[in-house]
Scaffold this motif. Sequence first.
Motif, PDB file in Angstrom:
ATOM      1  N   TRP A  31      28.809  43.409  48.032  1.00 45.72           N
ATOM      2  CA  TRP A  31      29.777  42.624  47.254  1.00 45.72           C
ATOM      3  C   TRP A  31      29.528  42.748  45.760  1.00 45.72           C
ATOM      4  CZ3 TRP A  31      29.721  36.574  47.494  1.00 45.72           C
ATOM      5  CH2 TRP A  31      30.867  36.058  46.883  1.00 45.72           C
ATOM      6  N   ASN A  76      39.424  43.607  50.627  1.00 46.24           N
ATOM      7  CA  ASN A  76      39.956  42.495  51.427  1.00 46.24           C
ATOM      8  C   ASN A  76      38.865  41.752  52.197  1.00 46.24           C
ATOM      9  OD1 ASN A  76      42.537  43.113  50.580  1.00 46.24           O
ATOM     10  ND2 ASN A  76      42.929  44.457  52.323  1.00 46.24           N
ATOM     11  N   PHE A  80      35.987  40.824  50.979  1.00 44.83           N
ATOM     12  CA  PHE A  80      35.118  40.097  50.061  1.00 44.83           C
ATOM     13  C   PHE A  80      35.913  39.078  49.257  1.00 44.83           C
ATOM     14  CE2 PHE A  80      33.224  44.251  50.774  1.00 44.83           C
ATOM     15  CZ  PHE A  80      31.933  43.907  51.124  1.00 44.83           C
ATOM     16  N   LEU A  81      35.257  37.983  48.920  1.00 44.24           N
ATOM     17  CA  LEU A  81      35.849  36.978  48.033  1.00 44.24           C
ATOM     18  C   LEU A  81      35.939  37.543  46.622  1.00 44.24           C
ATOM     19  CD1 LEU A  81      33.831  33.853  49.213  1.00 44.24           C
ATOM     20  CD2 LEU A  81      36.246  34.290  49.623  1.00 44.24           C
ATOM     21  N   PRO A  82      36.674  36.879  45.744  1.00 49.38           N
ATOM     22  CA  PRO A  82      36.684  37.313  44.335  1.00 49.38           C
ATOM     23  C   PRO A  82      35.270  37.311  43.748  1.00 49.38           C
ATOM     24  CG  PRO A  82      38.418  35.725  44.730  1.00 49.38           C
ATOM     25  CD  PRO A  82      37.603  35.789  45.986  1.00 49.38           C
ATOM     26  N   ARG A  83      35.037  38.150  42.767  1.00 48.98           N
ATOM     27  CA  ARG A  83      33.690  38.320  42.194  1.00 48.98           C
ATOM     28  C   ARG A  83      33.151  37.055  41.540  1.00 48.98           C
ATOM     29  NH1 ARG A  83      36.052  43.081  39.955  1.00 48.98           N
ATOM     30  NH2 ARG A  83      36.039  44.609  41.607  1.00 48.98           N
ATOM     31  N   TYR A 110      32.914  34.212  42.795  1.00 54.00           N
ATOM     32  CA  TYR A 110      32.088  33.516  43.779  1.00 54.00           C
ATOM     33  C   TYR A 110      30.728  34.182  43.994  1.00 54.00           C
ATOM     34  CZ  TYR A 110      36.261  30.848  44.798  1.00 54.00           C
ATOM     35  OH  TYR A 110      37.333  30.041  44.687  1.00 54.00           O
TER      36      TYR A 110
END
Length: 82
Positions: free
Chosen positions: A24, A39, A41-44, A46
Amino acid sequence: MQDQQVGLVMLLVATLIFIYYTIWTFVTPFLDDDSIIQNFFLPRYYAIALPVVALIVGISIVATFVGLVIVKSVQKKKGKKN
């Protein structure tokens, strides 16, 4: 034997979390934003926010535990003096 199985599960979970977090933070910044891998992974944002929150919660728990131990030891000392 059960303790070894629990330890193995904990080790596997920690390893998976480490691998996920490493990908990530070190791989996804170099991929295009429209990549399929993005898709998963959460936004960076976080990637920083979640560890900071976990650190704050962890430090709070440790500080609370230490405070309770200190209070109980002071109460025991006062009980022995009387």
